[in-house]
Enzyme design. Structure first.
Site, PDB file in Angstrom:
ATOM      1  CB  SER A 197      -0.946   0.032   1.370  1.00 14.71           C
ATOM      2  OG  SER A 197      -1.308   1.195   1.383  1.00 14.71           O
ATOM      3  CE1 TYR A 201      -4.118  -2.650   5.477  1.00 13.16           C
ATOM      4  CE2 TYR A 201      -3.652  -0.439   5.059  1.00 13.16           C
ATOM      5  CZ  TYR A 201      -3.878  -1.734   4.639  1.00 13.16           C
ATOM      6  OH  TYR A 201      -3.809  -1.966   3.481  1.00 13.16           O
ATOM      7  CE  LYS A 240      -1.618  -4.437   3.448  1.00 18.19           C
ATOM      8  NZ  LYS A 240      -1.804  -5.766   2.963  1.00 18.19           N
TER       9      LYS A 240
HETATM   10  P1  NAD Z   1     -10.996  -6.911   1.035  1.00 22.16           P
HETATM   11  O1  NAD Z   1     -11.208  -7.141   2.631  1.00 22.16           O
HETATM   12  O2  NAD Z   1     -12.223  -6.986   0.117  1.00 22.16           O
HETATM   13  O3  NAD Z   1     -10.062  -8.581   0.813  1.00 22.16           O
HETATM   14  C1  NAD Z   1      -9.139  -9.203   1.638  1.00 22.16           C
HETATM   15  C2  NAD Z   1      -9.764 -10.494   1.883  1.00 22.16           C
HETATM   16  O4  NAD Z   1      -8.851 -11.087   2.684  1.00 22.16           O
HETATM   17  C3  NAD Z   1     -11.221 -10.455   2.310  1.00 22.16           C
HETATM   18  O5  NAD Z   1     -11.957 -11.564   1.561  1.00 22.16           O
HETATM   19  C4  NAD Z   1     -10.934 -11.118   3.570  1.00 22.16           C
HETATM   20  O6  NAD Z   1     -11.977 -12.054   4.137  1.00 22.16           O
HETATM   21  C5  NAD Z   1      -9.718 -11.935   3.421  1.00 22.16           C
HETATM   22  N1  NAD Z   1      -8.909 -12.385   4.676  1.00 22.16           N
HETATM   23  C6  NAD Z   1      -8.411 -11.440   5.758  1.00 22.16           C
HETATM   24  N2  NAD Z   1      -7.745 -12.049   6.744  1.00 22.16           N
HETATM   25  C7  NAD Z   1      -7.761 -13.246   6.147  1.00 22.16           C
HETATM   26  C8  NAD Z   1      -6.839 -14.365   6.743  1.00 22.16           C
HETATM   27  N3  NAD Z   1      -6.318 -14.481   7.960  1.00 22.16           N
HETATM   28  N4  NAD Z   1      -7.188 -15.648   6.245  1.00 22.16           N
HETATM   29  C9  NAD Z   1      -7.749 -15.722   4.886  1.00 22.16           C
HETATM   30  N5  NAD Z   1      -8.474 -14.687   4.372  1.00 22.16           N
HETATM   31  C10 NAD Z   1      -8.362 -13.605   4.993  1.00 22.16           C
HETATM   32  O7  NAD Z   1      -9.848  -6.066   0.816  1.00 22.16           O
HETATM   33  P2  NAD Z   1      -9.180  -5.386  -0.593  1.00 22.16           P
HETATM   34  O8  NAD Z   1      -9.497  -4.214  -0.643  1.00 22.16           O
HETATM   35  O9  NAD Z   1      -9.525  -6.347  -1.695  1.00 22.16           O
HETATM   36  O10 NAD Z   1      -7.650  -5.478  -0.221  1.00 22.16           O
HETATM   37  C11 NAD Z   1      -6.767  -6.684  -0.831  1.00 22.16           C
HETATM   38  C12 NAD Z   1      -5.589  -6.361  -0.314  1.00 22.16           C
HETATM   39  O11 NAD Z   1      -4.799  -4.951  -0.694  1.00 22.16           O
HETATM   40  C13 NAD Z   1      -5.396  -6.080   1.258  1.00 22.16           C
HETATM   41  O12 NAD Z   1      -3.984  -6.834   1.670  1.00 22.16           O
HETATM   42  C14 NAD Z   1      -5.439  -4.699   1.492  1.00 22.16           C
HETATM   43  O13 NAD Z   1      -4.615  -4.376   2.648  1.00 22.16           O
HETATM   44  C15 NAD Z   1      -4.661  -4.152   0.419  1.00 22.16           C
HETATM   45  N6  NAD Z   1      -4.754  -2.893  -0.042  1.00 22.16           N
HETATM   46  C16 NAD Z   1      -6.109  -2.501  -0.343  1.00 22.16           C
HETATM   47  C17 NAD Z   1      -6.192  -1.042  -0.583  1.00 22.16           C
HETATM   48  C18 NAD Z   1      -7.677  -0.390  -0.640  1.00 22.16           C
HETATM   49  O14 NAD Z   1      -7.993   0.672  -0.538  1.00 22.16           O
HETATM   50  N7  NAD Z   1      -8.724  -1.433  -1.079  1.00 22.16           N
HETATM   51  C19 NAD Z   1      -5.228  -0.105  -0.770  1.00 22.16           C
HETATM   52  C20 NAD Z   1      -3.895  -0.785  -0.504  1.00 22.16           C
HETATM   53  C21 NAD Z   1      -3.688  -1.946  -0.399  1.00 22.16           C
HETATM   54  C1  WQD Z   2     -10.023   9.077   1.013  1.00 28.80           C
HETATM   55  C2  WQD Z   2     -10.343  10.630   1.149  1.00 28.80           C
HETATM   56  C3  WQD Z   2     -10.666  11.339   3.351  1.00 28.80           C
HETATM   57  C4  WQD Z   2     -14.205   9.025   4.056  1.00 28.80           C
HETATM   58  C5  WQD Z   2      -6.697   4.506   3.003  1.00 28.80           C
HETATM   59  C6  WQD Z   2      -5.363   3.695   3.749  1.00 28.80           C
HETATM   60  C7  WQD Z   2      -4.623   3.498   2.703  1.00 28.80           C
HETATM   61  C8  WQD Z   2      -5.230   2.825   1.553  1.00 28.80           C
HETATM   62  C9  WQD Z   2      -6.513   3.496   0.922  1.00 28.80           C
HETATM   63  C10 WQD Z   2      -5.057   0.501   2.166  1.00 28.80           C
HETATM   64  C11 WQD Z   2      -9.401  11.112   2.154  1.00 28.80           C
HETATM   65  C12 WQD Z   2     -11.818  11.428   2.548  1.00 28.80           C
HETATM   66  C13 WQD Z   2     -13.171   9.599   3.622  1.00 28.80           C
HETATM   67  C14 WQD Z   2     -15.192   9.907   4.422  1.00 28.80           C
HETATM   68  C15 WQD Z   2     -13.973  11.721   3.487  1.00 28.80           C
HETATM   69  N1  WQD Z   2      -5.716   1.168   2.262  1.00 28.80           N
HETATM   70  N2  WQD Z   2     -12.918  10.902   3.284  1.00 28.80           N
HETATM   71  N3  WQD Z   2     -15.099  11.189   4.159  1.00 28.80           N
HETATM   72  O1  WQD Z   2      -7.287   7.512   3.851  1.00 28.80           O
HETATM   73  O2  WQD Z   2      -6.368   8.029   1.558  1.00 28.80           O
HETATM   74  O3  WQD Z   2      -6.165   5.747   2.382  1.00 28.80           O
HETATM   75  O4  WQD Z   2      -7.281   3.715   1.984  1.00 28.80           O
HETATM   76  O5  WQD Z   2      -3.971   0.187   2.069  1.00 28.80           O
HETATM   77  O6  WQD Z   2      -3.880   2.826   3.298  1.00 28.80           O
HETATM   78  O7  WQD Z   2      -5.247   4.880   4.598  1.00 28.80           O
HETATM   79  O8  WQD Z   2      -8.501   6.471   1.755  1.00 28.80           O
HETATM   80  O9  WQD Z   2     -11.041   6.143   1.178  1.00 28.80           O
HETATM   81  O10 WQD Z   2     -10.379   6.372   3.577  1.00 28.80           O
HETATM   82  O11 WQD Z   2     -10.015   8.403   2.221  1.00 28.80           O
HETATM   83  O12 WQD Z   2     -13.957  13.020   3.326  1.00 28.80           O
HETATM   84  O13 WQD Z   2     -16.372   9.433   4.927  1.00 28.80           O
HETATM   85  O14 WQD Z   2     -11.665  10.577   1.616  1.00 28.80           O
HETATM   86  O15 WQD Z   2     -10.334  12.414   4.259  1.00 28.80           O
HETATM   87  O16 WQD Z   2      -8.935  12.447   1.966  1.00 28.80           O
HETATM   88  P1  WQD Z   2      -7.105   7.422   2.375  1.00 28.80           P
HETATM   89  P2  WQD Z   2      -9.867   6.945   2.482  1.00 28.80           P
END
Ligand code: NAD
Ligand code: WQD
Length: 334
Positions: free
Chosen positions: A125, A151, A155
């Protein structure tokens, strides 16, 4: 290379990636504990691709069950999406996050080691960049300093664990993908973001305002030093992100590589609201409230490395993401 294991493959990003993998001809198995996803996703993947991935309802914390999955299959590579991702919850329950994300990854690496599976793509991330002097994050920047929540630290720690493991195993090939802000849904309307419990991210909240489960969106501050005063982020369509993983499978090489997957072009919260209103042709109720602790005014990806080395470019826009989100919402009203 043909057979892939996707941990977290029923989740938001995992499910879209499994679709692209199957479309590219890979055989895909999924391991997920369904903590934040539903098993019906498997049928949706089959509906889109015509192929049903094998599904194992296994928790990565259960190393014995995980071992059985590896005993029954010969994987060429693992895509590791599984993890908990709610920033706020991680502040309340840091040990849950460290245990689930880090121990889960160590169990996975041990199973891979036991079975000589030496290719890994990890869902990292942009959060690992912490606080930087420049809002345009590039892979060469130092990571791990100023990360504002547990969190994000999971990562960062996992990236370091993977690097150390790669040092110990000269055959190991890993890519760490630093995602920015994934949004949108599959154009079929069959897959999208559907978190269990109360969402924290902007788009899932907007989606719940649209369907009436949340009264209005709270915009966290409009006094940031940006053009309209709201924070700016690099919102990337989940299908572009998914395609990036498929390309990476052809670029694995000995050691660990890191790529940002983002568009390179940030949008503000107000721009997202406007784009959603345009796509839905409806007003989105919102109010401006105080800033959220830990939010940075703006950051986005320098995506040149992924563009030039992988030949990966984003093809979809914010308007595409909003159109696909509305389509997903309309198709899944119930
Ligand atoms: P998500 O929650 O939709 O998917 C993650 C999946 O992992 C879920 O289906 C959950 O049930 C499963 N899971 C969690 N812990 C587990 C465990 N111990 N064993 C087996 N399964 C498990 O999330 P996503 O948005 O699809 O994110 C996928 C990956 O990408 C995550 O690692 C997340 O941290 C990373 N990521 C997401 C974002 C985002 O904003 N969505 C941004 C950056 C990184
Ligand atoms: C986006 C923007 C908020 C909710 C997070 C994690 C990052 C990554 C992505 C996994 C920001 C604004 C949000 C609301 C708002 N995830 N906001 N009202 O904070 O950029 O990143 O998710 O790795 O690690 O930190 O994403 O979607 O929470 O927020 O105004 O109710 O929306 O302030 O500017 P963020 P977000």
């Amino acid at each position: 290379m043909n057979k892939i294991l996707a941990t977290g493959g029923t989740g938001y990003i995992g499910s879209h990636t499994v679709v692209e993998l199957i479309k590219a001809g890979y055989e895909v198995d999924i391991v997920d504990n369904l903590f934040n996803s539903k098993s019906t996703v498997i049928d949706k993947i089959e509906e889109i691709t015509g192929k049903k991935p094998n599904f194992y309802k296994v928790d990565l914390l259960d190393s014995e069950e995980l071992e059985k999955v590896f005993n029954q299959n010969e994987y060429d590579a693992v895509l590791h999406f599984a993890g908990l991702k709610a920033v706020g919850e991680s502040v309340e329950k840091p040990l849950l996050y460290f245990h689930n994300n880090i121990t889960g990854t160590i169990n996975l690496l041990k199973a891979m080691q036991n079975h000589h599976v030496d290719k890994l793509i990890f869902s990292s991330s942009a959060t690992v960049y912490g606080v930087q002097d420049s809002p345009e994050y590039i892979e060469t920047m130092q990571t791990g300093v100023g990360i504002s929540n547990p969190y994000g630290r999971t990562k960062y720690f996992i990236e370091e664990i993977i690097k150390d493991y790669a040092t110990s195993n000269p055959d190991f090939e890993a890519i760490l993908l630093r995602y920015f802000n994934p949004v949108g849904a599959h154009p079929s309307g069959l897959l999208g973001e559907d978190p269990n419990g109360i969402p924290n991210n902007l788009m899932p909240i907007i989606m719940r305002v649209w369907d009436g489960r949340i009264d209005q969106l709270s915009v966290y501050g409009n006094d940031y030093p940006t053009a309209d005063g709201t924070c700016r982020r690099d919102y990337i369509h989940v299908v572009d992100l998914a395609k990036g993983h498929v390309i990476c499978l052809n670029h694995l090489k000995k050691g660990v590589e890191v790529y940002n997957l983002g568009t390179g072009e940030p949008s503000s919260v107000m721009e997202i609201i406007n784009a959603f209103e345009k796509a839905s042709n409806e007003k989105l109720p919102y109010k401006i409230i105080e800033r959220r602790a830990g939010d940075l005014p703006e950051f986005w990806a320098d995506a040149h490395k992924a563009n030039s080395e992988l030949g990966w470019h984003t093809e979809l826009t914010i308007d595409d993401a909003m159109r696909d989100t509305i389509n997903y919402l309309k198709k899944n009203k119930d």
